[in-house]
Design a protein around this motif. Structure first.
Motif: not given
Length: 233
Positions: A46-52
């Motif tokens: 979830x955190x990485x999807x937000x970053x990307x």
């Protein structure tokens, strides 16, 4: 003309592997995820999807591709899954690519942000202007071999006196010169670089900015670096 074969019969094994690594990285969303993981921490999908800036369902496919390419690993903690870089070699690869890429961009439009130039993480050790000054001081004072491959006897003794714990049987390079992409000079990597960073965190000299690579050097840290390495931050 016949193409020479390697002794084990794998003619193009190395070339194919390079292509596979490049293919795994050949997407802007995956690159954003990899750059986020350069802070050395484990992130959720979830955190990485937000970053990307992509949907969670899309992120899952990208993460699977990065895991398959052995660029990241997936860790399970209860019901949660976390992702992190597969190792120090991947971090070094990314740091090198950042340096090459930065030189290819318009310098008037993409100057290195000052807060990242001062101090940042390079996976599990310190990078930036402060880090290259520490490296130079270590060499000048005879604590570190000129090529950065190892601490000298004096250096090991000084680390011990300062309370910086070194692993006597490291599973990685005990010490290495890591090229800093913003300063174009070396900073301290390997086991010694990680030990120094960890010590600085425990002492409250270095404070990470959660979710970013930026590192703040505290007033106590500035005093400690002046005392240890005779450098001004």
């Amino acid at each position: 003309m016949l193409k020479p074969s390697t002794p084990d019969g794998h003619d193009d094994a190395l070339e194919d592997t390079i292509v596979a690594v490049a293919a795994a990285m050949s997407d802007a969303s995956r690159v954003k995820m990899l750059c986020a993981l350069m802070d050395g921490r484990a992130w959720t999908a979830t955190e990485l999807s937000a970053v990307a800036d992509i949907a969670s369902s899309t992120a899952s496919g990208h993460l699977a591709r990065l895991v398959k390419g052995k660029l990241i690993t997936c860790l399970s903690q209860g019901r949660h899954r976390y992702y992190r870089l597969a190792g120090h070699d991947i971090a070094a690869l990314l740091e090198g690519m950042m340096g090459v890429s930065w030189k290819r961009t318009d310098p008037m439009r993409t100057r290195t942000p000052q807060h990242l130039r001062n101090a940042r993480t390079c996976y599990d050790h310190l990078a930036g202007e402060a880090a290259v000054n520490i490296y130079a001081a270590l060499v000048d004072e005879g604590w570190l071999q000129a090529d950065g491959a190892a601490l000298t006897e004096k250096g090991r003794a000084r680390f011990q006196q300062a309370g910086i714990a070194l692993n006597p049987n490291p599973r990685r390079k005990a010490c290495c010169a890591c090229l800093d992409w913003s300063e174009r000079r070396f900073h301290l990597g390997g086991e010694a670089g990680a030990a120094l960073f960890l010590h600085g965190e425990h002492k409250g000299w270095l404070v990470r900015t959660p979710g970013f690579r930026e590192v703040t050097i505290t007033p106590a840290g500035r005093l400690a670096l002046k005392k240890l390495f005779n450098i001004e931050v």
